[in-house]
Enzyme design. Structure first.
Site, short mmCIF file in Angstrom:
data_model
loop_
_atom_site.label_atom_id
_atom_site.label_comp_id
_atom_site.label_asym_id
_atom_site.label_seq_id
_atom_site.Cartn_x
_atom_site.Cartn_y
_atom_site.Cartn_z
CB SER A 144 -0.95 -0.06 1.21
OG SER A 144 -2.01 0.85 1.07
CG ASP A 227 -6.20 -3.70 -4.01
OD1 ASP A 227 -6.40 -3.13 -2.93
OD2 ASP A 227 -5.14 -4.32 -4.26
CG HIS A 259 -5.70 -2.58 0.29
ND1 HIS A 259 -5.06 -2.09 -0.82
CD2 HIS A 259 -5.13 -1.93 1.36
CE1 HIS A 259 -4.16 -1.19 -0.45
NE2 HIS A 259 -4.19 -1.07 0.86
#
Length: 284
Positions: A144, A227, A259
């Site tokens: 991320s 995602d 995610h």
């Protein structure tokens, strides 16, 4: 409003509701790090600079026979939460195979500014190279916001640091590579980035033509099925930009994960990303 939703990863998980998926992520990464610390030889809170947040956790291989590859893990948390203290969960499968794992701490917002975070992560690598002569190849792994910082490391002009890290691979997981859209979301409330700051810290805008050393660096850009479309677009476009500049890039679209568990599962031996990562050092 639409952008807010696209850049709120917790809204896209089919497993759990928004708050629960974030809490579960914090719990899983913290518990995994505790297990890793209990089961490995470690040097914790090693300072690589003078700042409070400028510390590393090092998980040494079970049998550190002189030289060893190092995986440098850069945590996510939208540049404003999490820390190295939840970043050791991926160490056990690697230290058992002779790979050291380094979890990088950096000053998150609001204390940390985007320019400073990028500098800190670059300096942490320079410190490792200078401090540990036994390193045989560096592999970056970021999730991320950490994938963003790892990508910024790939664009570093190392002559400024007086070192030449031998970066042999990078695993960039569910990252953000163009910060401009984030200016218009809640994420920027704590970061307080101007457009100039966002542009100079966007890996998409900092792709350098692959030097001979970079051509030998394998970059894996991984994204989760669950995602958001924006996260998926960013990964695809950044991977394509690297490839166009001569980098060796693979794009991996992982089915059945979101995610959060896309990275949590790195503590599992059987997980595809764990296996990919274990293969990287064997390509030395």
């Amino acid at each position: 409003q639409a952008l807010e939703e696209q850049y709120s990863p917790s809204r896209w998980s089919p497993r759990l509701d928004r708050d629960t998926v974030v809490q579960a992520h914090l719990a899983a990464t913290a518990a995994g790090t505790q297990r890793a610390r209990a089961g490995a030889q470690t040097s914790l809170h090693v300072p690589y600079g003078d700042g409070d947040g400028e510390k590393l956790d090092i998980y040494f291989p079970t049998d550190p026979s002189g030289t060893f590859p190092v995986l440098v893990y850069i945590h996510g948390g939208y540049w404003q939460c999490l820390s190295k203290d939840e970043s050791g969960f991926a160490a056990p499968p690697l230290v058992s195979r002779g790979v050291a794992v380094v979890a990088v701490g950096y000053d998150t917002a609001p204390k940390g500014h985007m320019d400073a975070m990028v500098l800190q992560v670059r300096r942490s690598l320079a410190f490792l190279v200078e401090r540990y002569s036994g390193i045989r190849g560096i592999y970056l792994c970021g999730h991320s916001a950490g994938a963003h910082l790892a990508a910024m490391v790939l664009s570093t002009d190392w002559t400024e640091y007086g070192v030449a890290p031998d970066i042999k691979g990078a695993v960039l997981v569910s990252g953000v590579y163009d910060l401009e859209p984030i200016l218009h979301t809640y994420v920027n409330d704590a970061l307080n980035m101007s457009r100039e700051v966002a542009q100079r810290n966007s890996p998409m805008l900092c792709v350098t033509p692959a030097a001979p050393a970079a051509a030998a660096c394998k970059v894996l850009v991984a994204v989760a099925q669950h995602d958001s479309p924006e996260f998926r677009r960013q990964s695809q476009e950044y991977g394509q930009a690297l490839r166009a500049a001569g980098w060796s890039v693979s794009l991996l679209d992982l089915a059945g994960v979101d995610h959060f568990d896309i990275i949590e599962k790195l503590s599992e031996e059987s997980y595809v990303l764990t296996q990919v990562r274990e293969e990287l050092p064997s390509s030395l």
